[in-house]
Scaffold this motif. Structure first.
Motif, PDB file in Angstrom:
ATOM      1  N   GLY A  22       5.350 -34.477  40.703  1.00 47.10           N
ATOM      2  CA  GLY A  22       6.675 -35.100  40.619  1.00 47.10           C
ATOM      3  C   GLY A  22       7.646 -34.261  39.821  1.00 47.10           C
ATOM      4  O   GLY A  22       8.830 -34.106  40.192  1.00 47.10           O
ATOM      5  N   ALA A  23       7.176 -33.668  38.701  1.00 47.52           N
ATOM      6  CA  ALA A  23       8.029 -32.811  37.887  1.00 47.52           C
ATOM      7  C   ALA A  23       8.426 -31.546  38.659  1.00 47.52           C
ATOM      8  O   ALA A  23       9.572 -31.084  38.584  1.00 47.52           O
ATOM      9  N   TYR A  24       7.471 -31.005  39.420  1.00 47.96           N
ATOM     10  CA  TYR A  24       7.745 -29.805  40.216  1.00 47.96           C
ATOM     11  C   TYR A  24       8.826 -30.084  41.259  1.00 47.96           C
ATOM     12  O   TYR A  24       9.762 -29.291  41.455  1.00 47.96           O
ATOM     13  N   ALA A  25       8.713 -31.224  41.919  1.00 48.81           N
ATOM     14  CA  ALA A  25       9.728 -31.601  42.903  1.00 48.81           C
ATOM     15  C   ALA A  25      11.080 -31.824  42.232  1.00 48.81           C
ATOM     16  O   ALA A  25      12.135 -31.461  42.780  1.00 48.81           O
ATOM     17  N   LEU A  29      14.949 -30.362  43.049  1.00 45.13           N
ATOM     18  CA  LEU A  29      16.085 -31.268  43.254  1.00 45.13           C
ATOM     19  C   LEU A  29      17.183 -30.996  42.249  1.00 45.13           C
ATOM     20  O   LEU A  29      18.378 -31.111  42.563  1.00 45.13           O
ATOM     21  N   GLY A  30      16.801 -30.629  41.023  1.00 42.68           N
ATOM     22  CA  GLY A  30      17.809 -30.345  40.009  1.00 42.68           C
ATOM     23  C   GLY A  30      18.532 -29.039  40.243  1.00 42.68           C
ATOM     24  O   GLY A  30      19.710 -28.898  39.905  1.00 42.68           O
ATOM     25  N   ILE A  31      17.867 -28.058  40.859  1.00 42.86           N
ATOM     26  CA  ILE A  31      18.482 -26.739  41.077  1.00 42.86           C
ATOM     27  C   ILE A  31      19.381 -26.741  42.309  1.00 42.86           C
ATOM     28  O   ILE A  31      20.541 -26.330  42.251  1.00 42.86           O
ATOM     29  N   ASN A  32      18.836 -27.187  43.443  1.00 48.42           N
ATOM     30  CA  ASN A  32      19.627 -27.088  44.680  1.00 48.42           C
ATOM     31  C   ASN A  32      19.568 -28.352  45.541  1.00 48.42           C
ATOM     32  O   ASN A  32      19.981 -28.342  46.696  1.00 48.42           O
ATOM     33  N   GLY A  33      19.037 -29.444  44.995  1.00 47.03           N
ATOM     34  CA  GLY A  33      18.998 -30.694  45.737  1.00 47.03           C
ATOM     35  C   GLY A  33      17.912 -30.768  46.785  1.00 47.03           C
ATOM     36  O   GLY A  33      17.934 -31.677  47.629  1.00 47.03           O
ATOM     37  N   GLN A  34      16.934 -29.835  46.753  1.00 46.65           N
ATOM     38  CA  GLN A  34      15.857 -29.831  47.736  1.00 46.65           C
ATOM     39  C   GLN A  34      14.506 -29.737  47.029  1.00 46.65           C
ATOM     40  O   GLN A  34      14.375 -29.072  46.005  1.00 46.65           O
ATOM     41  N   ILE A  35      13.511 -30.397  47.615  1.00 53.28           N
ATOM     42  CA  ILE A  35      12.156 -30.288  47.087  1.00 53.28           C
ATOM     43  C   ILE A  35      11.617 -28.897  47.399  1.00 53.28           C
ATOM     44  O   ILE A  35      11.727 -28.438  48.545  1.00 53.28           O
ATOM     45  N   PRO A  36      11.083 -28.176  46.421  1.00 53.89           N
ATOM     46  CA  PRO A  36      10.596 -26.811  46.670  1.00 53.89           C
ATOM     47  C   PRO A  36       9.543 -26.778  47.766  1.00 53.89           C
ATOM     48  O   PRO A  36       8.703 -27.682  47.885  1.00 53.89           O
ATOM     49  N   THR A  41       1.626 -26.848  47.972  1.00 51.86           N
ATOM     50  CA  THR A  41       0.667 -25.758  47.738  1.00 51.86           C
ATOM     51  C   THR A  41       0.242 -25.705  46.283  1.00 51.86           C
ATOM     52  O   THR A  41      -0.959 -25.639  45.967  1.00 51.86           O
ATOM     53  N   TYR A  42       1.231 -25.726  45.366  1.00 53.63           N
ATOM     54  CA  TYR A  42       0.902 -25.698  43.939  1.00 53.63           C
ATOM     55  C   TYR A  42       0.129 -26.949  43.531  1.00 53.63           C
ATOM     56  O   TYR A  42      -0.831 -26.876  42.765  1.00 53.63           O
ATOM     57  N   GLY A  43       0.568 -28.104  44.039  1.00 56.32           N
ATOM     58  CA  GLY A  43      -0.126 -29.347  43.703  1.00 56.32           C
ATOM     59  C   GLY A  43      -1.556 -29.347  44.204  1.00 56.32           C
ATOM     60  O   GLY A  43      -2.482 -29.763  43.487  1.00 56.32           O
ATOM     61  N   LEU A  44      -1.771 -28.866  45.439  1.00 59.29           N
ATOM     62  CA  LEU A  44      -3.115 -28.800  45.997  1.00 59.29           C
ATOM     63  C   LEU A  44      -3.985 -27.822  45.209  1.00 59.29           C
ATOM     64  O   LEU A  44      -5.159 -28.104  44.914  1.00 59.29           O
ATOM     65  N   LEU A  80       3.016 -25.007  34.025  1.00 63.76           N
ATOM     66  CA  LEU A  80       3.288 -24.370  35.320  1.00 63.76           C
ATOM     67  C   LEU A  80       4.671 -24.750  35.843  1.00 63.76           C
ATOM     68  O   LEU A  80       5.401 -23.900  36.372  1.00 63.76           O
ATOM     69  N   VAL A  81       5.047 -26.017  35.686  1.00 63.47           N
ATOM     70  CA  VAL A  81       6.355 -26.478  36.154  1.00 63.47           C
ATOM     71  C   VAL A  81       7.482 -25.749  35.442  1.00 63.47           C
ATOM     72  O   VAL A  81       8.432 -25.258  36.069  1.00 63.47           O
ATOM     73  N   PHE A  82       7.386 -25.640  34.125  1.00 63.12           N
ATOM     74  CA  PHE A  82       8.472 -24.994  33.377  1.00 63.12           C
ATOM     75  C   PHE A  82       8.507 -23.487  33.595  1.00 63.12           C
ATOM     76  O   PHE A  82       9.584 -22.883  33.597  1.00 63.12           O
ATOM     77  N   ILE A  83       7.349 -22.870  33.794  1.00 61.62           N
ATOM     78  CA  ILE A  83       7.361 -21.437  34.107  1.00 61.62           C
ATOM     79  C   ILE A  83       7.999 -21.204  35.475  1.00 61.62           C
ATOM     80  O   ILE A  83       8.771 -20.253  35.660  1.00 61.62           O
ATOM     81  N   TYR A  84       7.703 -22.086  36.436  1.00 57.58           N
ATOM     82  CA  TYR A  84       8.361 -22.000  37.739  1.00 57.58           C
ATOM     83  C   TYR A  84       9.863 -22.194  37.595  1.00 57.58           C
ATOM     84  O   TYR A  84      10.653 -21.467  38.221  1.00 57.58           O
ATOM     85  N   ARG A  85      10.267 -23.157  36.763  1.00 52.71           N
ATOM     86  CA  ARG A  85      11.699 -23.410  36.588  1.00 52.71           C
ATOM     87  C   ARG A  85      12.393 -22.181  35.998  1.00 52.71           C
ATOM     88  O   ARG A  85      13.490 -21.796  36.420  1.00 52.71           O
TER      89      ARG A  85
END
Length: 449
Positions: A22-25, A29-36, A41-44, A80-85
């Protein structure tokens, strides 16, 4: 009883992975309004790794504390989420893919530790071997050819294309050495000497181990320019000494020795003095524009956390690019900006729960070595979090340590996964009922069916 605990652990593990996804998505949404596109893949990938770790834990440590693995999964996943961000801002060095690979290797080390180390008490026989290994790992960055200077600190080794920070593993080896040594010497160290005011001072002849550890920590501080490791090693030893002897005098002596050594080093060595100058006056333009060891990173981190306020700017809506090395040293500042004080306190509560479970294991342990080792490893984790968060928030001088499980980097992540494996192994031993009780429980289940 075991089946119920495993079921609860599995539910908590699944919940942690859902929170991370949920945080990854939310970042996308916060950057460009779309789920990455890589959310699934990362979640799996994270789910496969953590359920594999769960399977190993269920088979080789079935009585272990059920909270440790879900809590660590949550921290590692949020990291992982914050490093991706941060990677989305284009900051060099931030790579969620690399961090996921290091996480996979960390889970492998976690699993291997549980499978190979069936009885953690065998480590007590390696007390002096671990001490020698810890010292060797600490001095490796000072060796020619393999030692490497990065940003003015001699804390890395480089072999071919691979770089590693051996001090991370050295800290854990030294904790094992401290536990074994203090179990053997605790009766002698607990003896009281003269009484000063309301404190029973130790005998002068027993000060040797403290002075040796003090000298070692100062050597790390001076030769490697690594204030963080110096503070971490000495502080952990003093805490374990207190656990072993229950004497407050050792804590007071330790504090006085470290403060005195830090003041002396600040007067004699420029890199230590630079740290204190930046801490005392970070807004000074002279310090802010300094090429190495300046206050720009500290000030940008403080600005970020200030702009986050209570609830934060929202995932994907901060400015982590403005903070140098925000994916490693200052990832806590990014958390404070985008999740606010509320989110930062939630992260710290997760750390507090891990430490509490480790200390609970120490209290439940049946032998003194396990008590000291579990208490020492728990304090090591808590102390490191305090040092890095205290530095980022300017409570204490900045030290350069990384936040466990959140920050990018393989050395610290591998070591911390092994640390958790040791806590899991010890909690399994501490919580395991006597053989007769296990047999009776099995018979009860058979007749119930």
């Amino acid at each position: 009883m075991t089946a119920k605990r495993r079921g609860a652990q599995l539910v908590m593990l699944a919940f942690a992975i859902v929170v991370v996804m949920g945080a990854y998505a939310s970042v996308g949404l916060g950057i460009n309004g779309q789920i990455p596109s890589g959310t699934f893949t990362y979640g799996l990938g994270l789910a496969v790794l953590m359920f594999a770790a769960y399977g190993v834990l269920a088979k080789w440590a079935p009585w272990a504390d059920p909270l440790l693995l879900p809590l660590v999964t949550l921290l590692n996943g949020i990291g992982l989420v914050f490093i991706y961000r941060i990677e989305q801002t284009g900051q060099a060095g931030a790579s969620a893919t690399n961090q996921l690979m290091w996480t996979a290797l960390g889970v492998v080390m976690f699993s291997a530790t549980l499978i190979v180390l069936k009885d953690h008490r065998t480590l007590q026989r390696l007390t002096y071997t671990m001490g020698a290994l810890g010292l060797l790992l600490l001095i490796m960055p000072l060796l020619p050819i393999i030692g490497e200077d990065v940003n003015g600190a001699n804390i890395w080794i480089k072999i071919g294309p691979l770089t590693y920070q051996p001090a991370e593993m050295a800290k854990m080896a030294l904790v094992i050495f401290f536990a074994g040594y203090l179990v053997a010497k605790r009766d002698v160290l607990a003896l009281a000497g003269r009484r000063l005011f309301f404190i029973d001072l130790p005998r002068v002849r027993d000060l040797g181990p403290v002075l040796i550890t003090w000298g070692l920590s100062l050597g790390v501080l001076v030769l490697q320019k690594d204030l963080g490791s110096s503070l971490l090693v000495f502080g952990t030893f003093i805490a374990m000494l207190y656990i072993a002897t229950q004497r407050t005098s050792w804590v007071l002596i330790g504090v006085l020795l470290f403060v005195g050594g830090a003041v002396l080093a600040g007067q004699l060595f420029g890199h230590v003095q630079d740290r204190f100058e930046v801490w005392l006056d970070p807004g000074n333009p002279e310090f802010y524009n300094r090429e190495l060891g300046g206050s720009e990173q500290l000030m940008q981190g403080l600005f970020a956390m200030g702009s986050g306020g209570i609830l934060g700017t929202g995932l994907g809506q901060g400015f982590p690019r403005e903070i140098p090395l925000s994916f490693s040293d200052f990832i806590i500042a990014v958390v404070g900006e985008e999740l606010g004080l509320t989110g930062l306190m939630a992260i710290l509560m997760v750390y507090a729960l891990i430490v509490e479970r480790g200390l609970r294991t120490a209290l439940a342990a049946r032998d003194p070595f396990t008590k000291l080792l579990a208490g020492g490893l728990s304090f090591l984790l808590a102390w490191q979090v305090f040092i890095i968060v205290g530095g980022v928030t300017r409570l204490i001088p900045l030290t350069g340590l990384v936040t466990p499980f959140l920050s990018a980097g393989g050395s610290a992540l591998l070591t911390n996964w092994i640390l958790i494996a040791l806590l899991v192994r010890m909690s399994d031993a501490a919580r395991r009922p006597p053989p007769q009780a296990i047999q009776n429980e099995g018979l009860t289940q058979v007749f119930t069916r």
